[in-house]
Design an enzyme around this catalytic site. Sequence first.
Site: not given
Ligand code: IMP
Length: 420
Positions: A13, A16, A40-41, A214
Amino acid sequence: MAGIVLIGLQWGDEGKGKISAYLSRGAGLAVRFNGGANAGHTVTIGDKELRLHLLPAGVVSCRRAAIGPGVYLDLPTLVEEINRVQENIGDIELTISPRAHVVLKLHKELDRYLEEIRGGKIGTTMRGIGPAAMYKYGRIGVRFGDMLEDENLEDRLIKIAKYIELKNKNINFHDEYVELRLIIEKVRKYVGNVTRLIKNELSQGRTVIFEGAQGTMLDLDYGTYPYVTSSTTLASAAAHGSGVSLKDINEIVGVLKAYTTRVGEGPLPTEISGELADEIRARGKEYGATTGRPRRIGWLDLFQLRYAAELNGVDKLIITRLDTISGIERLKVCIGYKIDGTKINEYPETVAKLRRVSPIYIELNGWQTLNREEIDRILLNGYEELPRNAKQYIELIEEILGIPIKWISLGPRIEDVIEK
Ligand code: IMP
């Protein structure tokens, strides 16, 4: 020719999406190489906000996109997203690697189940990424290409469900099979050789933007395990996840937000709460782009950023959201960590240690609120027009990280960026 990798240096977040859209202007291709629909971009075009989960956000500028083998594909989300993007910006060209793994409903179901039995929650986005990765590494996953060719898909879906005993067996594999069959015909035309496409772009002298998902601190190996995602989120993943060589990468650009956020569980050493955190959250609309959850807020952490910049080999930095923290009288910046009163030199490798750190802060004077009019004037006249204290903030980051900040983002629109 230039292969440019864009990497988030915090917990995701960092902005990007918008930055990728900015850097992709004039590029030949934007590539996603890791993560899945957990990302989520957000990009703002005129008065429209587009939220992308699987397509690289750079596609809104260069209109050509690729999704590499390192991505976990959620096909219904992808189809919806392609339609939405085409409605908003017109036709796009898209190539998806047949090697990319497909996220199934059972993966999402397992995501929920694992959160339940894990004890300590991770706070996943429930997009099935962790379980899809388990299936991939357990070599029982379903890949995009296999799915297009596999006549026995329904049997396979049932067979692979047996790999792990599901607590809630409320998945109807026949229904999913029928749904996938319909989707397959919509996405078949996109399958192609992503490696060859990128190589051709580069050899023809065009720029390719590799858009990381991420952030560094969510990396499976180097992040705050187990509070991480199930992908490699470092710059090195750009090569592996898109099938090019490390030699095809010319530049690594790190994106950092002027403060820190984290969505989901896990340590956040510079976390703040109370009125100020609420104010920053509200001003910055700090709610997860995928889940809508409120993001946790923290001061800028240069000790963490130094670790992230070194891991990625960052050449240049982009700072986002300088406008969001304008109008705050005093700003804290973390420059180191202490454990039991002793300064540590290396970023802690375990969560247990990380929970024991206390940040060492310095305090800086803030700068006046930057309203739209002010921002437009800065955008027109450039870096020198920034308030003196904002420039000091930027120069402190450059000095401590030893990396130049080349771009400063001051608003949600793609063009709200100044070059330094
Ligand atoms: P998962 O990737 O859905 O398994 O989540 C694992 C952790 O990564 C959680 O704390 C999510 O909130 C975080 N996370 C996954 N994708 C994103 C992203 O694109 N931005 C911010 N946090 C993310």
